[in-house]
Design an enzyme around this catalytic site. Sequence first.
Site, PDB file in Angstrom:
ATOM      1  NE  ARG A   1      -1.682   0.933   4.027  1.00 57.81           N
ATOM      2  CZ  ARG A   1      -0.987   1.731   4.840  1.00 57.81           C
ATOM      3  NH1 ARG A   1       0.158   1.339   5.345  1.00 57.81           N
ATOM      4  NH2 ARG A   1      -1.430   2.926   5.155  1.00 57.81           N
TER       5      ARG A   1
ATOM      6  NE  ARG B   1      -1.070  11.556   6.374  1.00 54.63           N
ATOM      7  CZ  ARG B   1       0.106  11.759   6.960  1.00 54.63           C
ATOM      8  NH1 ARG B   1       0.702  12.923   6.890  1.00 54.63           N
ATOM      9  NH2 ARG B   1       0.681  10.784   7.605  1.00 54.63           N
TER      10      ARG B   1
END
Length: 373
Positions: A171, A175
């Site tokens: 991953r 953000r």
Amino acid sequence: MKKYDYVIVGGGLFGGVMAWYARKNGKTCLIIEKREHLGGNIYCENVQGIPVHRYGAHIFHTSGKKVWEFVNSLAEFNRYTNCPVADYHGEMYNLPFNMNTFSKMWGVSTPEEAKVKIEEQRSGVTGQPSNLEEQAISLVGTDIYEKLIRGYTEKQWGRACKELPSFIIKRLPVRYTYDNNYFNDLYQGIPIGGYNVITEKLFEGCDLMLKTDYLADKETFDAMGNRVVYTGMIDAYFKYCFGKLEYRSLRFEDDIYDVDNYQGVAVVNHTAREVPYTRTIEHKHFECTVPYSKIPKTVVTREYPEAWEEGMEPYYPVNDEKNQKLYKKYEELGKKEEKVLFGGRLAEYKYYDMDKVIASAMWKAEAEFGKPE
Ligand code: FDA
């Protein structure tokens, strides 16, 4: 020959926490350390009055309250917050990937606009990604991959992203806020005065043998302790009987500049493939509460990833199936060594952040000695 309750092989964090607990419980300890100093990879060298992180940038971060309280009982921490930047051919981007990054890359200003942009760029990859390049594009799209991931990853692994397995990147943190703090942990900082402050406290009251390789005279050292704590390489302990575990290594080159502020931040990732190093570290910025202008010079370390060969510093274990299988065989042998407690990044062939290695040592020490009062 002097006898000790504990012979501890390795003066790093794992050995240090074990030594601290042993001493608190009134036990005697002999520390055997190959290098000429204690601290293992958290060792800081004083250069020009600046604590230089000799074996790579070390930022303490944890969500574990017990670990945070423990390290704060050993040293005062500053408020350093890791906000690295990426340099791609002189274009500077904030890390980790966040709204500041997207805004600079595409001129977008809202999370919705950024999501649309990433979605557009990810659409090229359909089905299961078959290599790291496809995996990265499927997660963050082509622009971020090309400018911020590809060159850096290829330098780090010494291979093209198309030839690297997709599992290396499971991953990628994305953000959708204007938040440049690299870590999500509850607590973060650097010990004021550098990590040696912690090391000195951990090993207080122990006898030391520096520049000494335990494996060069194992039988003698074993006879000196009722118990042995071993934090060196596990395959070396067993004389490589099943074969060698693999690592990636690093080379560090320092420059001292006659300016008080060279790059304006502690950590810059160099993401262009043509630049041979991956990171530049300007150590004085770790001491964020000391004005940088107080020291007129600055120390900058360039970090070059390298293939590992025996005799070089083993920095990162190669976390693939082949090496994990091999490690498991050594781990089984280790269980038969009743007098020896194995722990730490080299004995467990594991990438461990500092807080995790401390937590693991605390857990093992409490099993050995009981909880401290
Ligand atoms: P460590 O390697 O520190 O200590 C083992 C010691 O044993 C060494 O001093 C070695 O010389 C000695 N030894 C080995 N064999 C021996 C022998 N035969 N005889 C005598 N002595 C022997 N973590 C984090 O939380 N934040 C960060 O920012 C970073 N950054 C970072 C950067 C880089 C480049 C790396 C490689 C790692 C990090 N880390 C990190 C991880 C951190 O370095 C790690 O958690 C601890 O140093 C592990 O402590 P150990 O005691 O397990 O090993």
